[in-house]
Scaffold this motif. Sequence first.
Motif, PDB file in Angstrom:
ATOM      1  N   TRP A   1      40.190 -70.892  16.819  1.00  0.00           N
ATOM      2  CA  TRP A   1      40.018 -70.685  18.284  1.00  0.00           C
ATOM      3  C   TRP A   1      41.256 -71.897  19.040  1.00  0.00           C
ATOM      4  O   TRP A   1      41.421 -71.337  20.139  1.00  0.00           O
ATOM      5  N   PHE A   2      41.162 -73.303  18.353  1.00  0.00           N
ATOM      6  CA  PHE A   2      41.804 -73.875  19.213  1.00  0.00           C
ATOM      7  C   PHE A   2      43.362 -73.287  18.654  1.00  0.00           C
ATOM      8  O   PHE A   2      43.944 -73.801  19.932  1.00  0.00           O
ATOM      9  N   SER A   3      44.015 -72.854  17.989  1.00  0.00           N
ATOM     10  CA  SER A   3      45.459 -71.785  17.806  1.00  0.00           C
ATOM     11  C   SER A   3      45.623 -70.986  19.288  1.00  0.00           C
ATOM     12  O   SER A   3      46.835 -70.693  19.804  1.00  0.00           O
ATOM     13  N   ALA A   4      44.244 -69.756  19.493  1.00  0.00           N
ATOM     14  CA  ALA A   4      44.177 -69.080  20.538  1.00  0.00           C
ATOM     15  C   ALA A   4      44.632 -70.028  21.962  1.00  0.00           C
ATOM     16  O   ALA A   4      45.254 -70.072  22.679  1.00  0.00           O
ATOM     17  N   MET A   5      43.981 -71.230  21.872  1.00  0.00           N
ATOM     18  CA  MET A   5      43.959 -72.168  23.136  1.00  0.00           C
ATOM     19  C   MET A   5      45.270 -72.493  23.118  1.00  0.00           C
ATOM     20  O   MET A   5      45.706 -72.958  24.036  1.00  0.00           O
TER      21      MET A   5
ATOM     22  N   SER B   1      53.557 -82.202  26.064  1.00  0.00           N
ATOM     23  CA  SER B   1      53.837 -82.172  24.402  1.00  0.00           C
ATOM     24  C   SER B   1      55.213 -81.091  23.461  1.00  0.00           C
ATOM     25  O   SER B   1      54.827 -81.050  22.755  1.00  0.00           O
ATOM     26  N   GLY B   2      54.047 -80.108  24.308  1.00  0.00           N
ATOM     27  CA  GLY B   2      54.356 -78.665  23.983  1.00  0.00           C
ATOM     28  C   GLY B   2      52.711 -78.352  22.636  1.00  0.00           C
ATOM     29  O   GLY B   2      52.316 -79.564  22.506  1.00  0.00           O
ATOM     30  N   SER B   3      53.010 -77.014  21.911  1.00  0.00           N
ATOM     31  CA  SER B   3      52.124 -76.353  21.205  1.00  0.00           C
ATOM     32  C   SER B   3      52.639 -77.012  19.831  1.00  0.00           C
ATOM     33  O   SER B   3      51.237 -77.066  19.136  1.00  0.00           O
ATOM     34  N   LYS B   4      53.688 -77.357  19.425  1.00  0.00           N
ATOM     35  CA  LYS B   4      53.537 -77.920  17.984  1.00  0.00           C
ATOM     36  C   LYS B   4      53.003 -79.520  18.463  1.00  0.00           C
ATOM     37  O   LYS B   4      51.956 -79.603  17.278  1.00  0.00           O
TER      38      LYS B   4
ATOM     39  N   LEU C   1      40.838 -82.394  24.448  1.00  0.00           N
ATOM     40  CA  LEU C   1      42.850 -82.988  23.928  1.00  0.00           C
ATOM     41  C   LEU C   1      43.074 -81.937  23.669  1.00  0.00           C
ATOM     42  O   LEU C   1      44.108 -82.430  23.831  1.00  0.00           O
ATOM     43  N   ILE C   2      43.155 -81.001  23.701  1.00  0.00           N
ATOM     44  CA  ILE C   2      43.986 -79.285  23.441  1.00  0.00           C
ATOM     45  C   ILE C   2      44.718 -79.363  24.866  1.00  0.00           C
ATOM     46  O   ILE C   2      45.835 -78.936  24.698  1.00  0.00           O
TER      47      ILE C   2
END
Length: 211
Positions: free
Chosen positions: A167-171, A34-37, A26-27
């Motif tokens: 983890w997913f913020s790093a991704m 759609s961007g980082s936000k 999904l990420i």
Amino acid sequence: MDLVNIATFVLMATLLVISPGPNGALIVKTVPTSGSKAGFANILGFIAAFYVHGTLSVFGISVLLLQSAEIFFVFKILGAAYLCWLGIKSILSAWRVAPNAASLPSDPRENRKSMRVAFLEGFITNALNPKVSMFYLAAFPQFLPFSDSAPLAYILVSAHAAVNLVWFSAMVILLTQLKGLSVSTGFSRWLKSVTGVFFLGFGAKLAFLNS
């Protein structure tokens, strides 16, 4: 609960988080388009769902889900259908990419809508996943030594949420750095097609999951 138990749980949660699954897919689908936000909104949806599953486990409601074959079947089919819907949606959108889409200005109203949609996609992807309930029901008895352990349970849920956030913020950050690739219509189609296939695969895997 001592620090050794918490560290062991964090290790178990980390192995679960970094293994390939629908959250990562999904990420990967969200950030380039759609961007980082929106990617961070996905993550907030993940975390909100963890607290829902943790609360249900604390009060024993998830036990009913896993002990009733009928309820488990309905729940997993709903989750599988949602993942397959995300997959089909991603594949279809891969071939609707306008050649000049990357150069069009974004509409703030559309951006706000994408945040809500991204959060809901993250939340529903996890809320309808019985594997998350199974994880908590399998882990909590090992790490919660007391019968009245609701506060300790939320410490574990928060630890799981923190691992997901890191983890997913790093991704999200990595994918944001590679955002230039998404300008290419060919790459965008390839990415959406691949993530769509992954979602279909995760949906099929969930549909055949045994309680």
